[in-house]
Design a protein around this motif. Structure first.
Motif, PDB file in Angstrom:
ATOM      1  N   SER A   1      -1.292  -5.742   6.957  1.00 16.59           N
ATOM      2  CA  SER A   1      -2.001  -7.166   7.079  1.00 16.59           C
ATOM      3  C   SER A   1      -1.175  -7.975   7.782  1.00 16.59           C
ATOM      4  O   SER A   1      -0.304  -8.409   7.683  1.00 16.59           O
ATOM      5  CB  SER A   1      -2.253  -7.619   5.548  1.00 16.59           C
ATOM      6  N   THR A   2      -1.832  -8.472   9.184  1.00 15.59           N
ATOM      7  CA  THR A   2      -1.212  -9.373   9.947  1.00 15.59           C
ATOM      8  C   THR A   2      -1.303 -10.591   9.591  1.00 15.59           C
ATOM      9  O   THR A   2      -0.528 -11.510  10.168  1.00 15.59           O
ATOM     10  CB  THR A   2      -1.843  -9.116  11.155  1.00 15.59           C
ATOM     11  N   LYS A   3      -1.802 -10.871   8.228  1.00 13.66           N
ATOM     12  CA  LYS A   3      -1.897 -12.224   7.780  1.00 13.66           C
ATOM     13  C   LYS A   3      -0.422 -12.594   6.842  1.00 13.66           C
ATOM     14  O   LYS A   3      -0.257 -13.603   6.859  1.00 13.66           O
ATOM     15  CB  LYS A   3      -2.984 -12.439   6.881  1.00 13.66           C
TER      16      LYS A   3
ATOM     17  N   GLU B   1      14.355  -9.095   4.793  1.00 14.87           N
ATOM     18  CA  GLU B   1      14.309  -7.778   4.355  1.00 14.87           C
ATOM     19  C   GLU B   1      13.329  -7.445   3.329  1.00 14.87           C
ATOM     20  O   GLU B   1      12.136  -6.498   3.427  1.00 14.87           O
ATOM     21  CB  GLU B   1      15.399  -7.068   3.740  1.00 14.87           C
ATOM     22  N   ASN B   2      13.149  -8.448   2.486  1.00 12.96           N
ATOM     23  CA  ASN B   2      12.093  -8.333   1.298  1.00 12.96           C
ATOM     24  C   ASN B   2      10.887  -8.728   1.722  1.00 12.96           C
ATOM     25  O   ASN B   2       9.702  -7.755   1.393  1.00 12.96           O
ATOM     26  CB  ASN B   2      12.526  -9.409   0.204  1.00 12.96           C
TER      27      ASN B   2
ATOM     28  N   SER C   1       5.332  -6.300   2.977  1.00 11.30           N
ATOM     29  CA  SER C   1       4.041  -6.070   3.793  1.00 11.30           C
ATOM     30  C   SER C   1       3.867  -4.696   3.957  1.00 11.30           C
ATOM     31  O   SER C   1       2.718  -3.923   3.734  1.00 11.30           O
ATOM     32  CB  SER C   1       4.724  -6.397   5.205  1.00 11.30           C
ATOM     33  N   LEU C   2       4.988  -3.716   3.948  1.00 16.85           N
ATOM     34  CA  LEU C   2       4.964  -2.183   3.932  1.00 16.85           C
ATOM     35  C   LEU C   2       4.596  -1.584   2.791  1.00 16.85           C
ATOM     36  O   LEU C   2       3.756  -0.560   2.808  1.00 16.85           O
ATOM     37  CB  LEU C   2       6.277  -1.554   4.340  1.00 16.85           C
ATOM     38  N   LYS C   3       4.554  -2.431   1.573  1.00 17.39           N
ATOM     39  CA  LYS C   3       3.888  -1.968   0.255  1.00 17.39           C
ATOM     40  C   LYS C   3       2.668  -2.239  -0.069  1.00 17.39           C
ATOM     41  O   LYS C   3       1.825  -1.550  -1.015  1.00 17.39           O
ATOM     42  CB  LYS C   3       4.960  -2.218  -0.805  1.00 17.39           C
TER      43      LYS C   3
ATOM     44  N   SER D   1       2.721   9.913   5.455  1.00 15.91           N
ATOM     45  CA  SER D   1       3.484   9.946   4.199  1.00 15.91           C
ATOM     46  C   SER D   1       3.897   8.522   3.923  1.00 15.91           C
ATOM     47  O   SER D   1       4.403   7.752   4.588  1.00 15.91           O
ATOM     48  CB  SER D   1       4.899  10.668   4.258  1.00 15.91           C
ATOM     49  N   GLU D   2       3.423   8.197   2.306  1.00 16.42           N
ATOM     50  CA  GLU D   2       4.074   6.730   2.237  1.00 16.42           C
ATOM     51  C   GLU D   2       5.383   6.448   2.175  1.00 16.42           C
ATOM     52  O   GLU D   2       6.008   5.432   2.292  1.00 16.42           O
ATOM     53  CB  GLU D   2       3.279   6.449   0.821  1.00 16.42           C
ATOM     54  N   ASP D   3       6.252   7.775   1.916  1.00  9.08           N
ATOM     55  CA  ASP D   3       7.700   7.481   2.139  1.00  9.08           C
ATOM     56  C   ASP D   3       7.972   7.064   3.315  1.00  9.08           C
ATOM     57  O   ASP D   3       9.187   6.542   3.555  1.00  9.08           O
ATOM     58  CB  ASP D   3       8.325   8.769   1.657  1.00  9.08           C
ATOM     59  N   PHE D   4       7.198   7.262   4.327  1.00  7.52           N
ATOM     60  CA  PHE D   4       7.631   6.992   5.768  1.00  7.52           C
ATOM     61  C   PHE D   4       7.676   5.301   5.897  1.00  7.52           C
ATOM     62  O   PHE D   4       8.156   4.661   6.881  1.00  7.52           O
ATOM     63  CB  PHE D   4       6.481   7.432   6.736  1.00  7.52           C
ATOM     64  N   TYR D   5       6.927   4.618   5.020  1.00  5.64           N
ATOM     65  CA  TYR D   5       6.798   3.308   5.223  1.00  5.64           C
ATOM     66  C   TYR D   5       8.039   2.582   4.780  1.00  5.64           C
ATOM     67  O   TYR D   5       8.032   1.654   3.602  1.00  5.64           O
ATOM     68  CB  TYR D   5       5.436   2.586   4.443  1.00  5.64           C
ATOM     69  N   SER D   6       9.092   2.673   5.117  1.00  8.02           N
ATOM     70  CA  SER D   6      10.514   1.793   5.009  1.00  8.02           C
ATOM     71  C   SER D   6      10.776   0.958   6.091  1.00  8.02           C
ATOM     72  O   SER D   6      10.392   1.306   7.134  1.00  8.02           O
ATOM     73  CB  SER D   6      11.613   2.807   4.614  1.00  8.02           C
ATOM     74  N   ASN D   7      11.390  -0.107   5.957  1.00  7.75           N
ATOM     75  CA  ASN D   7      11.705  -1.175   6.950  1.00  7.75           C
ATOM     76  C   ASN D   7      12.363  -0.302   8.099  1.00  7.75           C
ATOM     77  O   ASN D   7      11.812  -0.379   9.385  1.00  7.75           O
ATOM     78  CB  ASN D   7      12.607  -2.213   6.249  1.00  7.75           C
TER      79      ASN D   7
END
Length: 118
Positions: free
Chosen positions: A22-24, A67-68, A73-75, A95-101
């Protein structure tokens, strides 16, 4: 922002939106800035703590908050079709695991660098 940086920022913004962010959310905006910083990095390795520190000066927030915010946003993916877009953009199975910072910053940076090399 110079012309090529502005074009890169638009492309990064679109990639983040297409992969379901979400770009918001503030974290997505900070993530955009993190990718733009990573694009200026001449090293082969991205040091996330350095990026967090630089962004903390820019946004006057703590590195931990940076970081948080990105992690939040990634979650919280939004929209539909992002799995298909993810696979198209990164040429990887979703893969949802790919969504890390770190992974997202590295992969979006890689995609942009490849696009600008060609």
């Amino acid at each position: 922002m110079k012309g090529s940086q502005k074009n890169q920022a638009i492309i990064v913004h679109n990639i983040l939106r297409q992969i379901g962010l979400s770009t918001k959310l503030k974290g997505t905006k900070i993530l955009l800035s993190a990718v733009m910083l990573a694009l200026t990095c001449t090293d082969d390795f991205i040091i996330l703590n350095d990026i967090y520190k630089q962004l903390s000066y820019k946004y006057k927030l703590s590195p931990k908050y940076i970081e948080n915010a990105i992690s939040y946003s990634l979650k919280h993916l939004a929209g539909t079709g992002f799995k298909k877009n993810f696979e198209k953009i990164f040429d990887l199975e979703f893969s949802e695991d790919f969504y890390s910072n770190k992974t997202i910053i590295e992969e979006v940076t890689r995609v942009i660098k490849i696009q600008y090399e060609n």
